[in-house]
Every structure is written in C-alpha cells, then in structure tokens.
Design a protein around this motif. Structure first.
Motif, PDB file in Angstrom:
ATOM      1  N   SER A 141      30.539  14.091 -52.682  1.00 54.70           N
ATOM      2  CA  SER A 141      30.285  13.428 -51.397  1.00 54.70           C
ATOM      3  C   SER A 141      30.795  11.982 -51.370  1.00 54.70           C
ATOM      4  CB  SER A 141      28.814  13.498 -51.013  1.00 54.70           C
ATOM      5  OG  SER A 141      28.070  12.873 -51.994  1.00 54.70           O
ATOM      6  N   ASP A 142      30.753  11.317 -52.515  1.00 54.45           N
ATOM      7  CA  ASP A 142      31.284   9.956 -52.590  1.00 54.45           C
ATOM      8  C   ASP A 142      32.757   9.920 -52.220  1.00 54.45           C
ATOM      9  OD1 ASP A 142      29.305   8.361 -53.223  1.00 54.45           O
ATOM     10  OD2 ASP A 142      29.997   7.833 -55.255  1.00 54.45           O
ATOM     11  N   LEU A 143      33.482  10.842 -52.821  1.00 53.08           N
ATOM     12  CA  LEU A 143      34.926  10.931 -52.594  1.00 53.08           C
ATOM     13  C   LEU A 143      35.204  11.252 -51.123  1.00 53.08           C
ATOM     14  CD1 LEU A 143      37.825  11.089 -53.711  1.00 53.08           C
ATOM     15  CD2 LEU A 143      37.394  13.472 -54.281  1.00 53.08           C
ATOM     16  N   LYS A 144      34.418  12.196 -50.602  1.00 55.90           N
ATOM     17  CA  LYS A 144      34.608  12.592 -49.206  1.00 55.90           C
ATOM     18  C   LYS A 144      34.408  11.386 -48.280  1.00 55.90           C
ATOM     19  CE  LYS A 144      32.856  16.790 -48.239  1.00 55.90           C
ATOM     20  NZ  LYS A 144      31.878  17.755 -47.726  1.00 55.90           N
ATOM     21  N   ASN A 145      33.348  10.625 -48.543  1.00 57.52           N
ATOM     22  CA  ASN A 145      33.074   9.469 -47.695  1.00 57.52           C
ATOM     23  C   ASN A 145      34.156   8.411 -47.818  1.00 57.52           C
ATOM     24  OD1 ASN A 145      30.800  10.624 -46.733  1.00 57.52           O
ATOM     25  ND2 ASN A 145      29.457   9.703 -48.279  1.00 57.52           N
ATOM     26  N   LYS A 146      34.643   8.218 -49.064  1.00 58.04           N
ATOM     27  CA  LYS A 146      35.720   7.249 -49.258  1.00 58.04           C
ATOM     28  C   LYS A 146      36.942   7.659 -48.451  1.00 58.04           C
ATOM     29  CE  LYS A 146      35.122   5.333 -53.827  1.00 58.04           C
ATOM     30  NZ  LYS A 146      35.346   5.688 -55.202  1.00 58.04           N
ATOM     31  N   LEU A 147      37.246   8.954 -48.489  1.00 59.37           N
ATOM     32  CA  LEU A 147      38.433   9.425 -47.782  1.00 59.37           C
ATOM     33  C   LEU A 147      38.268   9.286 -46.276  1.00 59.37           C
ATOM     34  CD1 LEU A 147      39.234  12.507 -49.999  1.00 59.37           C
ATOM     35  CD2 LEU A 147      40.664  10.498 -49.684  1.00 59.37           C
ATOM     36  N   LYS A 148      37.068   9.576 -45.799  1.00 60.82           N
ATOM     37  CA  LYS A 148      36.833   9.433 -44.360  1.00 60.82           C
ATOM     38  C   LYS A 148      37.019   7.991 -43.941  1.00 60.82           C
ATOM     39  CE  LYS A 148      33.314  12.832 -43.284  1.00 60.82           C
ATOM     40  NZ  LYS A 148      31.905  12.919 -42.954  1.00 60.82           N
ATOM     41  N   SER A 149      36.451   7.068 -44.727  1.00 59.77           N
ATOM     42  CA  SER A 149      36.569   5.670 -44.296  1.00 59.77           C
ATOM     43  C   SER A 149      37.997   5.164 -44.488  1.00 59.77           C
ATOM     44  CB  SER A 149      35.530   4.767 -44.945  1.00 59.77           C
ATOM     45  OG  SER A 149      35.638   4.867 -46.317  1.00 59.77           O
ATOM     46  N   ASP A 150      38.707   5.740 -45.456  1.00 57.08           N
ATOM     47  CA  ASP A 150      40.119   5.382 -45.614  1.00 57.08           C
ATOM     48  C   ASP A 150      40.899   5.772 -44.355  1.00 57.08           C
ATOM     49  OD1 ASP A 150      42.280   4.524 -47.496  1.00 57.08           O
ATOM     50  OD2 ASP A 150      43.024   6.525 -47.020  1.00 57.08           O
ATOM     51  N   LEU A 151      40.626   6.972 -43.854  1.00 58.98           N
ATOM     52  CA  LEU A 151      41.318   7.426 -42.641  1.00 58.98           C
ATOM     53  C   LEU A 151      40.916   6.578 -41.439  1.00 58.98           C
ATOM     54  CD1 LEU A 151      41.072  11.303 -43.081  1.00 58.98           C
ATOM     55  CD2 LEU A 151      43.143   9.918 -43.151  1.00 58.98           C
ATOM     56  N   GLU A 152      39.620   6.277 -41.357  1.00 59.07           N
ATOM     57  CA  GLU A 152      39.164   5.474 -40.225  1.00 59.07           C
ATOM     58  C   GLU A 152      39.789   4.087 -40.222  1.00 59.07           C
ATOM     59  OE1 GLU A 152      35.019   5.983 -40.737  1.00 59.07           O
ATOM     60  OE2 GLU A 152      34.895   7.552 -39.202  1.00 59.07           O
ATOM     61  N   SER A 153      39.868   3.484 -41.412  1.00 55.13           N
ATOM     62  CA  SER A 153      40.431   2.128 -41.429  1.00 55.13           C
ATOM     63  C   SER A 153      41.936   2.186 -41.162  1.00 55.13           C
ATOM     64  CB  SER A 153      40.093   1.390 -42.716  1.00 55.13           C
ATOM     65  OG  SER A 153      40.835   1.911 -43.766  1.00 55.13           O
ATOM     66  N   PHE A 154      42.587   3.282 -41.537  1.00 58.56           N
ATOM     67  CA  PHE A 154      44.007   3.433 -41.198  1.00 58.56           C
ATOM     68  C   PHE A 154      44.186   3.441 -39.675  1.00 58.56           C
ATOM     69  CE2 PHE A 154      47.184   6.464 -39.694  1.00 58.56           C
ATOM     70  CZ  PHE A 154      48.340   5.836 -40.127  1.00 58.56           C
ATOM     71  N   LEU A 155      43.296   4.164 -38.994  1.00 55.44           N
ATOM     72  CA  LEU A 155      43.423   4.274 -37.535  1.00 55.44           C
ATOM     73  C   LEU A 155      43.337   2.918 -36.842  1.00 55.44           C
ATOM     74  CD1 LEU A 155      41.268   7.449 -36.708  1.00 55.44           C
ATOM     75  CD2 LEU A 155      43.756   7.235 -36.768  1.00 55.44           C
ATOM     76  N   LYS A 156      42.579   2.021 -37.446  1.00 52.87           N
ATOM     77  CA  LYS A 156      42.363   0.715 -36.791  1.00 52.87           C
ATOM     78  C   LYS A 156      43.396  -0.322 -37.210  1.00 52.87           C
ATOM     79  CE  LYS A 156      37.393   1.440 -36.912  1.00 52.87           C
ATOM     80  NZ  LYS A 156      36.400   1.261 -37.977  1.00 52.87           N
ATOM     81  N   ALA A 157      44.345   0.071 -38.072  1.00 54.23           N
ATOM     82  CA  ALA A 157      45.139  -0.961 -38.749  1.00 54.23           C
ATOM     83  C   ALA A 157      46.533  -1.202 -38.153  1.00 54.23           C
ATOM     84  CB  ALA A 157      45.255  -0.601 -40.225  1.00 54.23           C
ATOM     85  N   LYS A 158      46.726  -0.850 -36.892  1.00 54.50           N
ATOM     86  CA  LYS A 158      48.067  -0.992 -36.307  1.00 54.50           C
ATOM     87  C   LYS A 158      48.625  -2.408 -36.468  1.00 54.50           C
ATOM     88  CE  LYS A 158      50.620  -0.235 -32.077  1.00 54.50           C
ATOM     89  NZ  LYS A 158      50.583   0.262 -30.713  1.00 54.50           N
ATOM     90  N   GLN A 159      47.827  -3.391 -36.027  1.00 54.00           N
ATOM     91  CA  GLN A 159      48.295  -4.789 -36.086  1.00 54.00           C
ATOM     92  C   GLN A 159      48.606  -5.195 -37.521  1.00 54.00           C
ATOM     93  OE1 GLN A 159      48.967  -6.155 -33.444  1.00 54.00           O
ATOM     94  NE2 GLN A 159      47.862  -4.787 -32.064  1.00 54.00           N
ATOM     95  N   TYR A 160      47.720  -4.755 -38.411  1.00 48.98           N
ATOM     96  CA  TYR A 160      47.854  -5.129 -39.813  1.00 48.98           C
ATOM     97  C   TYR A 160      49.187  -4.628 -40.383  1.00 48.98           C
ATOM     98  CZ  TYR A 160      46.902  -5.332 -44.801  1.00 48.98           C
ATOM     99  OH  TYR A 160      46.990  -5.573 -46.129  1.00 48.98           O
ATOM    100  N   TYR A 161      49.470  -3.362 -40.158  1.00 52.57           N
ATOM    101  CA  TYR A 161      50.728  -2.799 -40.676  1.00 52.57           C
ATOM    102  C   TYR A 161      51.931  -3.534 -40.079  1.00 52.57           C
ATOM    103  CZ  TYR A 161      48.804   1.140 -43.275  1.00 52.57           C
ATOM    104  OH  TYR A 161      48.170   1.907 -44.205  1.00 52.57           O
ATOM    105  N   HIS A 162      51.848  -3.831 -38.791  1.00 51.69           N
ATOM    106  CA  HIS A 162      52.992  -4.472 -38.135  1.00 51.69           C
ATOM    107  C   HIS A 162      53.208  -5.889 -38.636  1.00 51.69           C
ATOM    108  CE1 HIS A 162      53.364  -1.474 -34.603  1.00 51.69           C
ATOM    109  NE2 HIS A 162      53.523  -0.948 -35.798  1.00 51.69           N
ATOM    110  N   ARG A 163      52.088  -6.575 -38.889  1.00 50.22           N
ATOM    111  CA  ARG A 163      52.217  -7.934 -39.410  1.00 50.22           C
ATOM    112  C   ARG A 163      52.933  -7.921 -40.759  1.00 50.22           C
ATOM    113  NH1 ARG A 163      46.989  -9.488 -38.900  1.00 50.22           N
ATOM    114  NH2 ARG A 163      46.656  -9.501 -41.153  1.00 50.22           N
TER     115      ARG A 163
END
Ligand SMILES: Nc1ncnc2c1ncn2[C@@H]1O[C@H](COP(=O)(O)OP(=O)(O)OP(=O)(O)O)[C@@H](O)[C@H]1O
Ligand SMILES: [Mg+2]
Length: 426
Positions: A141-163
């Motif tokens: 479950s730890d791994l699953k949660n890490k992966l979920k939050s990894d995906l979630e933070s990717f979704l929010k990171a448009k500006q970050y990647y572009h910068r």
C-alpha cells in the motif's frame, strides 16, 4: 501528419447544436446508454449557428478521392467577419471544454495497425473499458500511495516542466515476472488519470521513422505503452533500432508532440536492457512487480473470494515464509476456479504453493488463455523462485538490506527513483 485538434473541437461543438436537427441528413448512433440516440452531421450537410446577432453556417466536407480528407467550411457574412470571427472561435473552445468537463471522458484504446508508408492514419481505436483500478491491484500500500501521488503531482506540474524547458511527460518502467500485474497496472493508471491508451506493437512498426510518425499522431492526455520491450530488443522481431527507441523515449520529437503524456515500458527483467534506455530522463520511475507474497495474497483473497480472514491463512502464511511463491495471476486463477468455496480455493493455493514447480505449467496454460500474455519463467527474479530455508532467507534479507542502502545512495545521484517494494523484505 498530426490531427488538427481544432477540427475535433469544431466537430464536437457542431454535434452539440440544437440546429443539428434541422439538417436534411444526419447519421444516427447509439450513445453510452443503449437507448441514447446521437445525431452526427452527415457529409456535405450544412448546419447554421447564431452568434452575437450574426448568422453563420458550416458545411461538412468529405473529399471523395482516395485521401477521404475531411474539412469544415465556415461561412460568415463579410460585414460580420471582423467583428465575430475570433470571439466565435473562442466560444467553440469554451463550449468544447465545458462539454468535456460535463461528460466523463470515454477513454480509448489505440492500437497501431499494419501500415505502409503511404497510409497516414496509423492508429485505430476501440473504447477502453478495462476495469482495473488501483484498488483492485494487489501491491504494497505504501508503494501504491507513492505512485498515486507521483501521478497527481505530475498532473499539476505543467508550469514546472516548462520552466525547466522540458516536455511535460513522465516515463515509467514496470519490470517483473509474467503475471504479476504490469498490464493491469497500466490500465489502472489510465483509469486513474482518465487518459487514453496508445498500445504500440513494435512488431508492426516499419522502422525508426514509422515509430516517430506514430508518436506524432498521439494526442494529449494519453498513456503510451510499449509492452515487452526486452523481448523486442533481444529478439530482433522489430524493424526498430535501439537508437530509434532511444529517440522515441526522449528525442526532440517529444517536444513537438501533444503534452501531458505518460510513457510506460514493461519488461520481464532489467538484466538485458541497455543502460542507455534506463537512464534518468528516459525512465523516471522504475516499479518492480514481484511474485505474490502473503500480503498480496490477502488482497487477492479479499477481492477474488470476499474473504478477509480464514482459518487456513496461517498455513498459507507459513508456506510463503519458506519462500514459495506464485504469480498473482496464477493464484488469482485458482481462486476464480474455486470461487464458490473459499476453503477449496485456499487449499488449492496451498497445494500449488507446495508443489510450486510441478503445478506452474498447468496454471500457466490457463493464464495464457486469459490474457494472451507471454510467460518466460526463466527470467523470474532469483529472489522469488525456488524454496529457501530459514537461514537462507536471513542471508537474503541481509543482502537486500545492503542492496537497499546502495540503491538509496545511487538514487541520490540520479533523479529517477526506483519504487521497488523491496523495503518490505528488509
Ligand atoms: N498484482 C496483482 N493484483 C491483482 N491482480 C493481478 C495482479 N497481478 C496479476 N493479476 C491478475 O492476473 C492477470 C494477469 O496479469 P497481468 O496481465 O497484469 O500481468 P503482467 O505482469 O502484465 O504479465 P505479462 O508479463 O505476462 O504480460 C490479470 O487478470 C490480473 O487481474
Ligand atoms: Mg502484460
């Protein structure tokens, strides 16, 4: 070579207009529910629309030559053009976005078809209806949660990647023996993100430039999947070269493609993979899919048999402690076959675990029928195959501890991280 996104938006917009019903001819389709009827503009039909007091019309043109190319022709009075053209097109964007938000996006599974170089459209799709979710995947479950939050933070990171001057994409490598849930995990990812899936069959790719074309024709919000990459690279069953794959993973082309993309590669083992493929940037996250342990077994028993606890559990746990293991697919199938009797199901799992080697072949056949997967048990990680004595297990734990430390150190240097559930064993 890429699909014109505005064309798709105009199409969705026009099909949503009430004036569609005034059209002389329309195509009729069933909708998501069987009693839904959807109208779609027929070729050569005209549809009217009003905007800021002006009347405009659209013609749906489909060329009858071999290209079958499609276009919408917009007619606006000259006197209105300056005033309304831009705001009108802007309204199409807005309405499209609203419609997309309202309906739950119907996901699509794209497959590359056998093509020749003259054929421009290389993808065909079917509705993507795989029911797998993060809840149904047996994973620490730890791994699953890490992966979920990894995906979630990717979704929010448009500006970050572009910068950073990087394309907004993230790559995952799923590695582990056959039947451990790699493909199911990809489906769960797509369902979690609400992304379409592009499943690239490398044996149908004509060469490096064809691979580029396929990539160019993917759309935004998608998971691009290459399964069994190791098999293709080792077996030479594809016309794609190693450098073609490397360019596909991080080449300049990626920046021209639709953004907000996840790339997923699956392999049975990382041993024979060229290190260039695994370097950070090409692969951002490594996820290990191990054979079943007792905790994964409990998750499976709960979802397949509805059993949270059972008097046979201690016996099952004991066998797992000796190091015996089967893949979740193998255990899952024994449970499905005996789903009417949890006791029988658990007994059959116990027998299978006890006679691990002998029984694998027969279970294996069933699994292949189920998902058409290819099993190569010789590539099972040595940690999980075979039966170990208690002393051996302790020795293995020590090695893993050391390995965990080494991994930690090397991961500090490298920005990609390895999400193996190995810590559980330490
Ligand atoms: N970790 C898991 N949790 C739940 N179900 C699993 C898991 N692993 C496998 N299964 C079940 O076993 C079947 C096969 O799994 P899947 O196709 O995802 O394995 P795979 O790792 O992709 O195998 P292959 O390497 O052969 O392609 C699926 O029906 C899936 O439901
Ligand atoms: Mg698979």
């Amino acid at each position: 070579m890429q699909e014109n996104q505005l064309y798709s938006k105009v199409s969705v917009y026009l099909n949503s207009l009430a004036s569609m019903e005034d059209s002389n001819y329309t195509n009729l389709f069933t909708g998501k529910k069987s009693n839904d009827i959807i109208l779609r503009l027929d070729p050569s039909q005209v549809i009217d629309d009003d905007f800021l007091g002006a009347r405009v019309s659209w013609i749906n043109e489909v060329k009858t030559d071999t290209t079958h190319s499609r276009a919408f022709v917009l007619k606006i009075r000259k006197a209105d053009k300056r005033r309304i053209l831009r705001p009108y097109l802007q309204q199409i964007h807005t309405v499209f976005d609203e419609l997309e938000q309202k309906k739950k996006r119907e996901l699509k599974l794209y497959m590359n078809i056998n093509g020749d170089q003259n054929q421009n459209r290389r993808w065909r799709f079917v509705p993507f209806t795989h029911p797998s979710t993060f809840e149904t995947i047996a994973m620490e479950s730890d791994l699953k949660n890490k992966l979920k939050s990894d995906l979630e933070s990717f979704l929010k990171a448009k500006q970050y990647y572009h910068r950073l001057g990087r394309a907004w994409k993230r790559s995952y490598l799923l590695y582990g023996p056959s039947g451990t849930g790699k493909s199911s995990f990809i489906a769960a990812m797509a369902n979690f993100l609400g992304y379409d899936v592009y499943d690239i069959d490398l044996s149908r790719v004509l060469g490096d430039s064809d691979l580029k074309l396929l990539l160019l024709q993917t759309t935004t919000k998608s998971v691009i999947v290459v399964e069994d990459l190791d098999r293709f690279l080792m077996g030479k069953s594809t016309a794609v070269s190693l450098s073609g794959v490397l360019n596909f993973m991080d080449g300049i082309l990626n920046s021209c493609c639709a953004e907000e993309r996840i790339m997923v590669f699956t392999v049975n083992s990382k041993d024979h993979i060229d290190p260039a493929i695994l370097r950070p940037g090409r692969i951002d996250v490594h996820i290990h899919f191990p054979l079943c342990d007792f905790s994964a077994f409990r998750t499976l028993a709960n979802s397949y048999l509805g059993v949270k606890n059972h008097k046979l559990f201690p016996q099952v746990e004991e066998i797992f402690q000796t190091g015996a293991s089967l893949s979740p697919a193998e255990i899952g199938e024994l449970m499905i076959a005996n789903r009417n009797s949890p006791s029988r199901a658990l007994k059959s799992v116990i027998t299978a675990l006890q006679t691990e080697g002998d029984c694998r072949g027969s279970v294996d056949v069933g699994r292949r029928l189920l998902d058409g997967g290819s099993r190569n048990s010789t590539e099972d990680s040595p940690d999980h195959s075979g039966i170990f004595s208690k002393e051996n297990i302790n020795a293995i734990k020590d090695i893993k501890k050391l390995y965990g430390l080494l991994k930690l150190r090397s991961s500090r240097k490298a920005p990609s991280f390895d999400l193996t559930p190995g810590q559980r064993d330490v």
